[in-house]
Structures are given as structure tokens and as C-alpha cells.
Design an enzyme around this catalytic site. Structure first.
Site, mmCIF file in Angstrom:
data_model
loop_
_atom_site.group_PDB
_atom_site.id
_atom_site.type_symbol
_atom_site.label_atom_id
_atom_site.label_comp_id
_atom_site.label_asym_id
_atom_site.label_seq_id
_atom_site.Cartn_x
_atom_site.Cartn_y
_atom_site.Cartn_z
ATOM 1 N N ALA B 123 1.133 64.598 29.944
ATOM 2 C CA ALA B 123 -0.215 64.377 29.431
ATOM 3 C C ALA B 123 -0.653 65.477 28.479
ATOM 4 O O ALA B 123 -1.046 66.572 28.904
ATOM 5 C CB ALA B 123 -1.192 64.253 30.600
ATOM 6 N N PRO B 127 -8.552 62.248 23.144
ATOM 7 C CA PRO B 127 -9.227 61.454 22.106
ATOM 8 C C PRO B 127 -9.352 62.225 20.792
ATOM 9 O O PRO B 127 -9.120 61.671 19.717
ATOM 10 C CB PRO B 127 -10.602 61.182 22.716
ATOM 11 C CG PRO B 127 -10.398 61.262 24.192
ATOM 12 C CD PRO B 127 -9.301 62.257 24.411
ATOM 13 N N SER B 131 -2.258 64.260 16.697
ATOM 14 C CA SER B 131 -1.271 65.046 15.955
ATOM 15 C C SER B 131 -1.582 66.540 16.050
ATOM 16 O O SER B 131 -0.686 67.375 16.152
ATOM 17 C CB SER B 131 -1.280 64.622 14.486
ATOM 18 O OG SER B 131 -0.928 63.258 14.388
ATOM 19 N N PHE B 155 -3.913 57.657 26.220
ATOM 20 C CA PHE B 155 -2.599 57.106 25.868
ATOM 21 C C PHE B 155 -1.479 57.694 26.726
ATOM 22 O O PHE B 155 -0.382 57.953 26.227
ATOM 23 C CB PHE B 155 -2.258 57.377 24.395
ATOM 24 C CG PHE B 155 -3.217 56.795 23.389
ATOM 25 C CD1 PHE B 155 -4.121 55.812 23.763
ATOM 26 C CD2 PHE B 155 -3.201 57.222 22.068
ATOM 27 C CE1 PHE B 155 -5.001 55.267 22.825
ATOM 28 C CE2 PHE B 155 -4.069 56.681 21.122
ATOM 29 C CZ PHE B 155 -4.978 55.700 21.508
ATOM 30 N N ASP B 239 10.380 68.253 21.426
ATOM 31 C CA ASP B 239 11.665 68.346 20.712
ATOM 32 C C ASP B 239 12.719 67.480 21.397
ATOM 33 O O ASP B 239 13.473 66.753 20.747
ATOM 34 C CB ASP B 239 12.164 69.802 20.684
ATOM 35 C CG ASP B 239 11.466 70.620 19.606
ATOM 36 O OD1 ASP B 239 10.865 70.025 18.695
ATOM 37 O OD2 ASP B 239 11.515 71.873 19.694
ATOM 38 N N ARG B 267 22.310 29.244 11.743
ATOM 39 C CA ARG B 267 21.280 28.532 10.988
ATOM 40 C C ARG B 267 21.842 28.021 9.664
ATOM 41 O O ARG B 267 22.396 28.807 8.885
ATOM 42 C CB ARG B 267 20.120 29.491 10.731
ATOM 43 C CG ARG B 267 19.037 28.946 9.832
ATOM 44 C CD ARG B 267 18.259 27.852 10.526
ATOM 45 N NE ARG B 267 17.138 27.411 9.716
ATOM 46 C CZ ARG B 267 16.399 26.337 9.998
ATOM 47 N NH1 ARG B 267 16.677 25.608 11.075
ATOM 48 N NH2 ARG B 267 15.394 26.013 9.220
ATOM 49 N N GLN B 278 24.641 35.662 -0.167
ATOM 50 C CA GLN B 278 24.788 37.098 -0.376
ATOM 51 C C GLN B 278 23.483 37.851 -0.076
ATOM 52 O O GLN B 278 23.499 38.975 0.407
ATOM 53 C CB GLN B 278 25.232 37.363 -1.820
ATOM 54 C CG GLN B 278 25.832 38.727 -1.980
ATOM 55 C CD GLN B 278 26.278 38.963 -3.410
ATOM 56 O OE1 GLN B 278 25.498 38.799 -4.352
ATOM 57 N NE2 GLN B 278 27.521 39.351 -3.570
ATOM 58 N N GLN B 335 12.710 38.477 9.103
ATOM 59 C CA GLN B 335 12.869 37.777 7.822
ATOM 60 C C GLN B 335 14.070 36.831 7.865
ATOM 61 O O GLN B 335 14.003 35.703 7.395
ATOM 62 C CB GLN B 335 13.041 38.822 6.699
ATOM 63 C CG GLN B 335 12.870 38.256 5.307
ATOM 64 C CD GLN B 335 11.426 37.807 5.055
ATOM 65 O OE1 GLN B 335 10.506 38.253 5.741
ATOM 66 N NE2 GLN B 335 11.243 36.922 4.100
ATOM 67 N N GLU B 362 5.571 60.615 20.366
ATOM 68 C CA GLU B 362 6.381 61.846 20.332
ATOM 69 C C GLU B 362 6.218 62.539 18.970
ATOM 70 O O GLU B 362 7.147 63.135 18.441
ATOM 71 C CB GLU B 362 7.844 61.476 20.591
ATOM 72 C CG GLU B 362 8.532 62.254 21.676
ATOM 73 C CD GLU B 362 8.052 61.949 23.102
ATOM 74 O OE1 GLU B 362 7.527 60.856 23.370
ATOM 75 O OE2 GLU B 362 8.192 62.846 23.940
#
Ligand SMILES: Cc1cc2nc3c(=O)[nH]c(=O)nc-3n(C[C@H](O)[C@H](O)[C@H](O)COP(=O)(O)OP(=O)(O)OC[C@H]3O[C@@H](n4cnc5c(N)ncnc54)[C@H](O)[C@@H]3O)c2cc1C
Lengths: 261, 378
Positions: B123, B127, B131, B155, B239, B267, B278, B335, B362
């Protein structure tokens, strides 16, 4: 209690089997190999017996270099040691010559019980375990879904058409495992780390008193003449028209063309 | 360092693959949709020893290196990112307590964590402090022979389901990052409660929750390391955590590629499999190439850590590249599936949602770039 488990390494069930033209065995390119699933039940049962009653579990396999991986996996599950019949002379055999090799090796070992899968899922012969019992001159019970051990004897439940049969046999005996016997464990992380320190002994024909011509391909009683992929399924055919007419037409085709009814 | 897994690593990989296919894959999609946490999966992982991979053997772990650990994380992430992240969250407090904890703390907490009897959590985030973690406000005030915690963390992965929380709080607010200390707080401690359960875009089988400290009194022995060591401990944890997230992202990406290859062969459009175009082939080729590069980068970071070399910047690169790769690859996989890829009937939309979070946790990927650049320019 000393338990021996017969182990075969087979292609993973997910494998897309391919046979190259002219070859008499499946192509091993890109195939992953695993312990024959029925042998996993056998290993699990052996480990449970050991955990309940004490003793040790020895795995034995006849196969190429790579089969050592299957033995290591079995050791990682908890077996104590492994014997690998590893020599070109042992390869290319059939159910008979493989059983000869295994039985010769087992004769030199101590055992109270032999477990193995009811069949290997590659060639589906359903024979090796039973043949080993015959060659050793001991009883067997095949396709077993429940096993209870008492003093010097085993009570085995086996699947028969539409029901089950309960068989009592003196030990030592060969028991071949069917799905349902147990739920095999996963090798644990510790088991995997310990497996590399457990003895895995490689043996040549001379080590088990086998003449090279009685095991492997030389000792086989059957010969594979050809191996081919099943023909590709032809595309289906749609019969057009009103349902009533179409149904009649389909029946006609099934009878006259496909000749299945 | 070798490009090949050792025999044990390969054997472990196969076992975990089988475990994940049989135990995790069948429930992963539904757990994600219903946002259900499956405690029993962690029990099963514990049964085969996977919750204590990096924990020393004397405390019930396997004492293995990160190079082995990441193999496990990747395999699990192929089927369920939530479980892979959970494995990471279980691992972090163990390696931190092992490295910075007292003998008593190790004895008390490591076996329960490595055996999965207790779940762990980490933890740091608040809030107002994401970062910029060192701006955290949660306070820990010395009081008699203990500390009193006040503040809110957000979070927190496994918040509410975990038993043991490694919590960063300020003992000397005026000292900034150097005023942060690290504490173990156990579930059930008076004054420690849980707030909002987050509703998430993905990673829904992993509970993410607010945790609240209101005059929460903890004993002095809860302090991990020395007062003021907290930020250092948190950064060291991150890390290592970055290597884990990198490995998990590689797993997610690989799963998406596997699905895409399978689908492209099946498909048919314009009278032929779409794999024969291609345009599709090049997409698949790029996906495979970046996944391989990402995996090797993650493995290098693990190797550097295992061999005691400086690895922060490489861990940041591995996390950055692997998670960006996961995002790109999963997007391309959707896609390739076309409209079907957008539907929940196929797994690739879930993988795409999963990939997104790996770019955030992280340390966001912007923060990773800062770490990498700082190392270049120092
Ligand atoms: C699912 C999930 C699980 C989590 N689990 C945990 C947990 O277990 N424990 C825990 O402590 N935290 C956890 N977190 C929190 C996570 O670590 C933070 O969300 C993350 O560090 C980002 O902080 P933030 O959300 O406050 O974003 P902010 O820091 O507000 O960032 C907002 C944006 O600004 C960018 N930014 C910020 N600073 C800079 C800068 N200097 N230069 C350039 N760009 C910048 C960021 O990259 C981002 O794009 C979790 C988050 C999520 C989503």
C-alpha cells in the site's frame, strides 16, 4: 511396500498428428511430449499408497533420450527413483518386445506391486501392462478405477460393460489404471527442484540380461507396413428443395450412394 | 545468462502451463466478467509452492531467483492477468520483509505468506500521491511504544482480501521522501478499515480497494527497516515489481498472438483464410518479434537482479517495453479478429483491457521513461 510404475512418454493430446509420406511413425517435429495420461493415474496411486503405508516408488520407462523428461516429471510428482531403458536397441518395438524389455528389467528389481496406465494414448494397444504380468508370471487386474490394499492382497474395482467388477488378487500383481482412479497431483515447485537430485538410472540391454534381438524393433512380433493420415473429409452436400422431397432424396442417397442405411 | 531455460525452469514452466490450463483458464473469463476474486486459486497455487517462489527455504519458500519466478508469472498471465498480478502482490511483501525485516518479523510473517495461509498487499498510492509517491500524506505518529496511523490509500490490490499489508506512511512529514517509513499492518487491527471497491475496465478478478487508517494503533515491532527507510523500501519493491509486470505483460501479449494466429488460419474472406493476406501476416510477424524482444528484455532485467548488478533502469525498460508491446499486440489481435474481436465471445477484448492496466501499475510508463532518462543523464 515397493511399487514400480511403468511410464510411457507420448505426444500431448493436443498434438496435431502428422505423418510424412513414406514414414512409418508420426512426425515428432514441433510435438510436445507428456507422460501418458493413464500412467499419471498410476503414478498418483503409487504415491498415495506410499504416503499411506510407506515404501518407495520406482518409475521405469523404455524410450528415447527425451523420455527422461517424463521420468523427471514423475520424480517431481514424488516418485523416489527412475530407471530408463535407454538404448537404440529398445526403440521401435511393439507391445510384445516392449513388455519383454520392461519385464526383464523388473525381474532384477524388488517389488510388491506394479502399476501402469490401462493404455498409452499414442498406439492405444492396451497390452503392455498385461503382458508384463504374464512375463513375470504374476496376476493382473486391468482398467481399475478403485484400489484397496490389504495384507498381501489387493482389491481392485474394474470397469466392465455396463457396470463394475470387484476382483481380489494376491500381491505382487500388475494393476492397470483407468480414469477415475484418482486425480493426479501437479508436480510441486519443491518436487521439481528435488527431482534433479533423485536417481535416474539409464540401462542398456545387457544390464537387464536382454539380448538385443529380443527387444525393440528386432524383438517385435508385429511390423508396421505403412502409416497414413486418414483421408480428408469431403465437403458436405446440401440437398435443395421442399423439406418433404429433400428428406426423401437424402434417404435415397444414404441408401444408394453412401450405403449406410 | 543463457537464452534457454534450465531443465528445472522448463519443467516448472510445463507444470504451471498445465495448472493454468486446467485450474485457471476454465474460470478466468467468468471471474473477469463478474469481478469475482477466487481465493481457492491462491490456495491451489500455494499447494504446489508457487506463492513462496522467491522466499527463502527456511521460511517455507523455494528460495528461487527472479529468472525462474518470471517464467511462472508469464505462464499464468497467459490465462489470467489478475492471478499473475496477485502472485506479484503476494511476492512483494515477502521479499521486502526478507530483505529489511527483523528476525521476529520474518518468523511471524514469511511462512504464512509463502504458504498462502495469509495474503499480502502493498500500500503506497494515495488519492493525492500516485506517480509522485513521496508526496503521500498518511501519517504514522510515535505514541508510547507504538505508532498511530491516519490516512487513506487507494487502488490497493487485494485490499480487503489480504491479511498482511505493507504500508508506507510519514513518520517525519517535514523530511519529504526521507520522512517515509514502512509498516506491517494486519487485517483486523482496530482503526484499519476498507473503503470503496473499484469497478474496473479490466483486471476485474483482482479486487482493488481503498484502505483507511483512523487512529489505527500498531506496535513498534510493525516498523520494517529503520524510520525514514520507507521510500527506499518502496522503490526497491517497485524495481522488482516492474520485472513481474513486464513478465505478466509478455504473457498477455503471447496469449493474444496465439489467439490471432489460430483465428487468422480459420477465418476465411475473399475465398481464402485471412492469414494468406500479407497485411495480416505482417501484423503477426511484428507481434511475434516485439513479444520476443520484450521477453528477452524482461529476462535480462531478472538476470541482472539475480546476479546482484544494478538493474533499476533495465527493469524500467523491461516494464515499459513489455507493457507497450502488450497494448499494441492485443490491439492488433482485436483487429485481426475484426468485429468478433470486439465481442466478449472471444478472449482478445479481455486481453486488450488487461494489457492497458500494465501500462499504469508499478509506475506509469511515463515514470519508467523518467527512470530510464535519469539514469542516462546522471
Ligand atoms: C488496477 C490497479 C491496481 C493497483 N494496485 C496498487 C497497489 O496494490 N498498491 C499501490 O500502492 N498502488 C496500486 N495502484 C496504483 C498505481 O500504482 C497508480 O495508479 C500509478 O502509480 C499512477 O498513479 P495515479 O493513478 O495517481 O496517476 P497520476 O500520477 O495522477 O498520473 C496521471 C498521468 O500523468 C502522468 N504523469 C505523472 N507525473 C508525470 C511526470 N512527471 N511526467 C510525465 N507524466 C507524468 C502519468 O504517467 C499519467 O499518465 C494500482 C492501480 C491500478 C489501476
Amino acid at each position: 511396500m515397493k511399487i514400480i510404475v511403468l511410464v510411457k512418454q507420448v505426444p500431448d493430446t493436443e498434438t496435431k498428428v502428422q505423418v510424412k509420406p513414406g514414414e512409418k511413425a508420426i512426425s515428432t517435429d514441433g510435438v510436445t511430449f507428456v507422460i501418458n495420461p493413464y500412467d499419471e493415474y498410476a503414478i498418483e496411486e503409487a504415491l498415495r499408497i506410499k504416503e499411506a503405508k510407506g515404501g518407495d516408488v520406482t518409475l521405469i520407462s523404455a524410450g528415447w533420450d527425451k523420455a527422461a523428461e517424463a521420468l523427471r516429471t514423475g520424480l517431481a510428482m514424488g516418485a523416489d527413483k527412475a530407471v530408463h531403458l535407454n538404448d537404440p536397441a529398445f526403440l521401435g518395438g511393439d507391445a510384445h518386445s516392449t513388455a519383454v524389455a520392461l519385464a526383464k528389467a523388473i525381474k532384477k528389481m524388488e517389488y510388491d506391486l506394479i502399476l501402469c496406465g490401462k493404455q498409452a494414448i499414442d498406439y492405444d494397444n492396451h497390452q503392455v501392462g498385461v503382458r508384463v504380468a504374464e512375463l513375470l508370471g504374476i496376476p493382473h487386474v486391468a482398467v481399475v478405477t478403485k484400489l484397496e490394499l490389504q495384507d498381501g492382497k489387493a482389491v481392485a474395482h474394474r470397469e466392465v460393460e455396463g457396470g463394475s467388477e470387484i476382483v481380489e488378487t494376491p500381491l505382487p500383481a500388475v494393476i492397470t489404471a483407468q480414469k477415475g482412479l484418482n486425480e493426479p497431483r501437479y508436480a510441486s515447485l519443491k518436487g521439481i527442484m528435488q527431482a534433479k537430485k533423485k536417481p535416474l538410472e539409464a540401462k542398456k540391454p545387457a544390464d537387464v540380461d536382454a539380448a538385443p534381438n529380443e527387444v525393440g524393433q528386432a524383438g517385435a512380433k508385429t511390423t508396421v507396413l505403412t502409416m497414413t493420415m486418414p483421408p480428408e473429409r469431403a465437403a458436405g452436400r446440401v440437398v435443395e428443395g421442399e423439406p418433404e422431397d429433400a428428406a426423401k432424396q437424402v434417404v435415397k442417397l444414404l441408401r444408394e450412394e453412401a450405403k449406410v442405411i | 545468462m543463457s537464452f534457454q531455460l534450465t531443465e528445472e525452469q522448463e519443467s516448472l514452466r510445463r507444470t504451471v502451463q498445465k495448472f493454468a490450463e486446467k485450474e485457471i483458464a476454465p474460470i478466468a473469463a467468468e471471474a473477469e466478467e463478474k469481478a469475482e476474486f477466487h481465493r481457492e486459486i491462491f490456495e491451489k497455487l500455494a499447494d504446489i509452492g508457487l506463492l513462496g517462489i522467491a522466499c527463502p527455504e527456511e521460511y517455507g519458500g523455494a528460495g528461487l531467483d527472479y529468472s525462474t519466478y518470471i517464467v511462472v508469472v508469464e505462464e499464468i498471465a497467459k490465462h489470467c492477468l489478475a492471478t499473475a498480478v496477485g502472485l506479484g502482490v503476494q511476492n512483494l511483501p515477502q521479499i521486502m520483509i526478507d530483505r529489511f525485516g527483523t528476525k521476529e518479523q520474518k518468523e511471524k510473517y514469511l511462512s504464512p505468506l509463502s504458504s498462502g495461509k495469509k495474503l499480502g498487499a502493498f500500500a503506497l498510492t494515495e488519492p493525492g500521491a500516485g506517480s509522485d509517491a513521496s508526496s503521500l500524506k498518511t501519517s504514522a505518529v510515535r505514541d508510547g511504544d507504538g505508532y498511530v496511523l491516519n490516512g487513506t490509500k487507494v487502488f490497493i490490490t487485494h485490499g480487503g482480501v489480504a491479511d498482511i499489508y505493507l504500508v508506507m506512511a510519514k513518520t517525519q512529514p517535514e523530511k519529504g521522501a526521507h520522512g517515509i517509513s514502512s509498516f506491517i499492518v494486519e487485517d483486523g487491527t482496530p482503526g484499519f478499515s476498507f473503503g470503496k471497491v473499484e469497478k474496473k475496465m479490466g483486471l476485474r478478478a483482482s479486487p482493488t480497494r481503498e484502505i483507511i487508517f483512523e487512529d489505527c494503533r500498531i506496535p513498534r515491532e510493525s516498523l520494517v527497516g529503520k524510520e525514514g527507510d520507507g521510500f527506499k523500501i518502496a522503490m526497491i519493491a517497485l524495481d522488482s515489481g516492474r520485472i513481474t509486470i513486464g513478465a505478466a505483460a509478455v504473457g498477455v501479449a503471447q496469449a493474444a498472438l496465439n489467439e490471432a494466429v489460430k483465428y487468422a488460419k480459420q477465418r476465411e474472406q475473399f475465398g481464402q483464410p485471412i492469414a494468406s493476406f500479407q497485411g495480416i501476416q505482417f501484423m503477426l510477424a511484428d507481434m511475434a518479434t516485439s513479444i520476443r524482444a520484450a521477453r528477452n528484455l524482461v529476462r535480462e532485467a531478472a538476470y541482472l537482479k539475480d546476479s546482484g548488478q544494478a538493474f533499476s533502469h533495465v527493469a524500467a525498460m523491461a516494464k515499459l517495453y513489455a507493457t507497450d508491446t502488450a497494448m499494441k499486440v492485443t490491439t492488433d489481435a482485436v483487429q485481426i479478429f475484426g468485429g468478433y474481436g470486439y465481442m466478449q465471445d472471444y478472449p482478445v477484448e479481455r486481453l486488450m483491457r488487461a494489457a492497458k492496466v500494465t501500462q499504469i501499475v508499478e509506475g506509469t510508463n511515463q515514470i519508467q521513461r523518467m527512470v530510464i532518462a535519469r539514469n542516462l543523464l546522471k
